[in-house]
Every structure is written in structure tokens, then in C-alpha cells.
Design an enzyme around this catalytic site. Structure first.
Site, PDB file in Angstrom:
ATOM      1  CD  GLU A 284      39.656  43.760  42.209  1.00 28.61           C
ATOM      2  OE1 GLU A 284      38.975  45.279  41.901  1.00 28.61           O
ATOM      3  OE2 GLU A 284      40.433  43.375  42.786  1.00 28.61           O
TER       4      GLU A 284
ATOM      5  CG  ASP B   2      39.994  44.510  48.916  1.00 27.21           C
ATOM      6  OD1 ASP B   2      39.606  45.158  48.580  1.00 27.21           O
ATOM      7  OD2 ASP B   2      40.237  44.017  47.360  1.00 27.21           O
TER       8      ASP B   2
ATOM      9  CD1 TRP C  15      34.627  41.250  44.816  1.00 25.10           C
ATOM     10  CD2 TRP C  15      33.376  41.989  46.437  1.00 25.10           C
ATOM     11  NE1 TRP C  15      33.854  42.048  44.271  1.00 25.10           N
ATOM     12  CE2 TRP C  15      33.089  42.952  45.971  1.00 25.10           C
ATOM     13  CE3 TRP C  15      33.234  42.315  48.081  1.00 25.10           C
ATOM     14  CZ2 TRP C  15      31.958  43.904  45.664  1.00 25.10           C
ATOM     15  CZ3 TRP C  15      32.452  43.366  47.718  1.00 25.10           C
ATOM     16  CH2 TRP C  15      31.801  43.997  46.442  1.00 25.10           C
TER      17      TRP C  15
END
Ligand code: 17E
Ligand code: FE2
Length: 426
Positions: A224, A320, A326
């Protein structure tokens, strides 16, 4: 089959993506549910029921499957501060601060709220990562309790996820194993965040060893990063091939695959097809996290969803994040995720649009290893959703309201689509 059933759904539309092949698309069917299972599907069933719902031609689909979410950090956006750079690494740093003050109650309350948000929008199967980097193991213990508490209406799988790496500090590797002993369903990892490439490779081997030893699935946060030299996916694929574990293995994010040169990417995708591992893309998050060190042209930062799909590799999609360090947005809506994949991965063809719907339903079921219980078919557990849309494409196009969620044979949520009333005659 009894003459009276618990729940009878009248006049639902089961298209080709609804899992039912018997009726011609468009012809409405009745669905009889008793003892938590689908007992019959046919036009005009001659039955009575304790509860009867008229679907008036609305589309019936298997429930959405959330292939990848972090419930332990959900609903913490802004705590203790906002992510200014928008990068993965600042997110990890903020979470490291926030997780010092976690309690079981804190994690359980937020995870439950996030699961309810998801279920209310049609998701009944969820794989969540639980950070196992802190000695207290609070995120894991909390999510295992939640898994038990919600099992009558939603299936929660818990991944033991070493957010800070397995070999980055003493104790992490032992805690990952401890998490499996405590009952985590899946072994996780983060090889691109280990201190060196060698540590990253070693971490993948360790994850596979643990999965074999404890008979668990694998779901690794893999590559990632925009670094075209981040090549842990090949290590995951090689291990899956050698140990013949592919269907039990998932590589999540794999955004570097979007930065590899084509010659390497296509060779690797060939190996992936043989292995055959699952890939999870998280378009909302990686479209925003990645490309942050680029100027222009700026990379999209997504894995090669279209090409993987074209090669027959199982790709599913996840949220996610729901409002965390994030990604401060996020509402747990998988139709929004599918729509973002359509745009970010240019999946605009008719078959491609339908494929994106499959990525939040059947493909997710395969990633989570749900087996034969998933799908709207006679004899299967009665988990299904009713959408205010004619088919899969319209569902994505309009981000359709999920009007009814039926879980384990019972009506769990009903939602009325917004009513638009024109105040002028045009
Ligand atoms: N942790 C990580 O390593 N990557 C992410 N995308 C999130 C948490 C949300
Ligand atoms: Fe993630």
C-alpha cells in the site's frame, strides 16, 4: 414446506445478479422464509405468513459483503488531530497516539455503531482488521466480543493486524500469535511497513506459517504505497502457490501494482491467476491516500482492478475507513465504494459496471470464504436485501436506497426512499 411461513416477500425482482436462475429476468417472484432459511421462490406462492411484505417489483439481491474495514479506528476522525498531509503514514502516526487511550468500551461502542451503519445500508458480512500492535490487545479483544454480540444479525470476521509491523519492535510477533490463540479468524500483516525489505519478506513467511499452524485465513495489507519497487505481492503469491493456499489468501490494497511497469505487472498477474489469491481494493481511501508525493501527472494510486478482473482473478472492494485518521469521510455505503471503483478504475462498460456490483457481493463472499451459504436460493440462509433500483447498474448509478434488509430470516431494517414532491407543474 409448510402452508404458513414466517415471512413472505411478494413480487420481488430477481435479476441474473440476484442469484436465481429459474425465473426470466423481470418476472416478479414471491420468496417464502421460515426457520431462518429461504423455503421457496416462485411466482405467486399460495401461502400465508406471519409477516408479508409487498416489494412491488423492487430488486432483490444478496447482501453486500464488506471485504475490508478497520472497525477499531472507525469514528475517531480528528482525535487527537486531523490528518494534514493526507498520507497513510501520518494516519498511522495519529492512530498510534489515539490508540494509547483505547478502552474496551470505547472500541466496542464505535464498532457497533459502524456495524449498524453498514447493516442499515445492506451489508451483512464484514471482515474487520484489529490492530494487535499494543500490548493490551484491546482492539482485538473488543472486536471478538462484538463478533459474538452481533452474530444473530451480522457476520463479523476479525483479522489480527500488526499495524506497526511484525519485526519493527520486540513483542509484536508474539502478540500476533497470541491474537490467533484468542480467536482471530484471519492472520494479517503489513510487509511494506517493515523496516527493511528482508523483514517484509520474513513477515510474509511468518504469516503463512501461523495460518497453517492455526488453520486460519490470511489477509495482508500488501504494497500500500506508490513505490514501484515494493514487491511483496510476488512473495505472497509465491507462498500461496507453494503451499496451495491461494483461495484462503487475500492481498489488500496492492496499490503499488498500479505503479509497476507493464511487463512485470502482467507476468505477476499471470502468477496470481494460478495461485489463485483474492485481491481487495479500497478505492475511496487509496484514491485519496496515494499520489501524495507526486506532482503532475499524479497517479491514481489504485491497484489494477480492471486488468485483474479481466484475468479472472477474484477482486472485491472495501470501505477500509469510516471517519478515521486516514479518511475523515466515509459512511459505510458499499454502493458508493462500487461507484468509486467504476470511476477510479474506469469500469464504465456495461459488463464492467455489473462486475463492480459483484465485487461488493459475490466476490466479497469468496474473499471472506463464506462458502455455499451465500446467495438468494432455496435452502440457503435467508439473508437478502431489497433495493430501490431495477438492477445492479441502476443501484450503483443512483446509490439506491436499500429499502429492506433481511438477516437470518428476519426483517432487520426498513428504509423509505426519499419522496420528491414537485411544487410546480412543469
Ligand atoms: N492502516 C493501514 O495500514 N492502511 C490503511 N489504509 C488503513 C489503516 C485505513
Ligand atoms: Fe486497510
Amino acid at each position: 414446506m409448510t402452508d404458513s411461513v414466517a415471512l413472505l416477500l411478494r413480487r420481488g425482482a430477481l435479476g441474473p445478479r440476484g442469484g436465481q436462475r429459474a425465473n426470466p429476468p423481470g418476472e416478479p417472484v414471491d420468496i417464502a422464509i421460515a426457520d431462518g432459511k429461504i423455503q421457496a421462490i416462485a411466482p405467486q406462492l399460495d401461502l400465508t405468513a406471519e409477516t408479508e411484505l409487498d416489494l412491488a417489483g423492487k430488486w432483490v439481491s444478496p447482501p453486500f459483503v464488506e471485504s475490508h474495514i478497520h472497525l477499531d479506528s472507525a469514528l475517531t476522525a480528528g482525535q487527537p488531530r486531523w490528518n494534514q498531509s493526507g498520507t497513510l503514514f501520518e494516519g498511522i502516526d495519529i492512530w498510534r497516539e489515539r490508540k494509547q487511550s483505547l478502552t474496551l468500551e470505547d472500541v466496542k461502542t464505535r464498532a457497533l455503531a459502524a456495524l449498524k451503519l453498514q447493516a442499515s445500508q445492506g451489508t451483512l458480512f464484514v471482515r474487520s482488521h484489529a490492530d494487535v500492535s499494543e500490548p493490551s490487545l484491546i482492539p482485538l479483544k473488543a472486536l471478538l466480543e462484538v463478533r459474538e454480540a452481533v452474530k444473530d444479525w451480522i457476520t463479523l470476521q476479525v483479522v489480527a493486524f500488526p499495524q506497526d509491523g511484525i519485526y519493527s519492535a520486540p513483542g509484536h510477533a508474539e502478540r500476533l500469535e497470541e491474537a490467533l490463540k484468542l480467536g482471530a479468524d484471519v492472520v494479517g500483516g503489513i510487509p511494506h511497513y517493515e523496516l527493511t525489505r528482508e523483514d517484509g519478506v520474513r513477515s510474509v513467511h511468518r504469516i503463512f506459517d501461523l495460518a497453517e499452524q492455526y488453520d486460519r485465513l490470511i489477509d495482508i495489507h500488501c504494497d500500500e504505497i506508490d513505490d514501484d519497487q515494493s514487491r511483496f505481492l510476488e512473495v505472497v503469491v509465491a507462498e500461496a502457490l507453494r503451499r496451495q493456499m491461494g483461495e484462503r489468501v487475500t492481498a489488500s490494497h496492492t496499490t503499488a501494482l498500479g505503479s509497476y511497469n507493464n511487463a512485470y505487472a502482467f507476468k505477476l498477474m499471470g502468477f496470481m491467476g494460478r495461485s489463485p489469491i483474492n485481491i481487495v481494493a479500497n478505492p475511496l481511501i487509496n484514491l485519496t491516500l496515494q499520489g501524495r508525493t507526486d506532482t503532475y501527472p499524479k497517479r491514481r494510486g489504485l491497484t489494477r482492478v480492471k486488468e485483474l478482473w479481466q484475468q479472472g482473478i477474484n477482486v472485491s472492494l472495501g470501505n477500509d475507513c469510516i471517519q478515521d485518521p486516514w479518511y475523515s469521510l466515509g459512511s459505510g455505503n458499499l454502493l458508493e465504494v462500487a461507484s468509486m471503483a467504476v470511476h477510479g478504475c474506469q469500469m464504465t462498460g456495461r459488463d464492467e459496471l455489473r462486475a463492480c456490483y459483484q465485487m461488493i457481493t459475490e466476490n466479497g463472499a469468496r474473499t471472506l470464504h463464506l462458502g455455499h451459504d451465500y446467495g438468494v436460493e432455496v435452502g440457503k440462509p435467508a439473508n437478502l436485501i431489497v433495493l430501490d433500483a431495477a438492477d445492479a447498474i441502476a443501484a450503483i448509478q443512483y446509490r439506491a436506497t436499500v429499502c429492506a434488509v433481511i438477516a437470518r430470516g428476519k426483517l432487520l431494517v426498513s428504509t423509505t426512499p426519499p419522496q420528491i414532491t414537485w411544487q410546480q407543474s412543469l
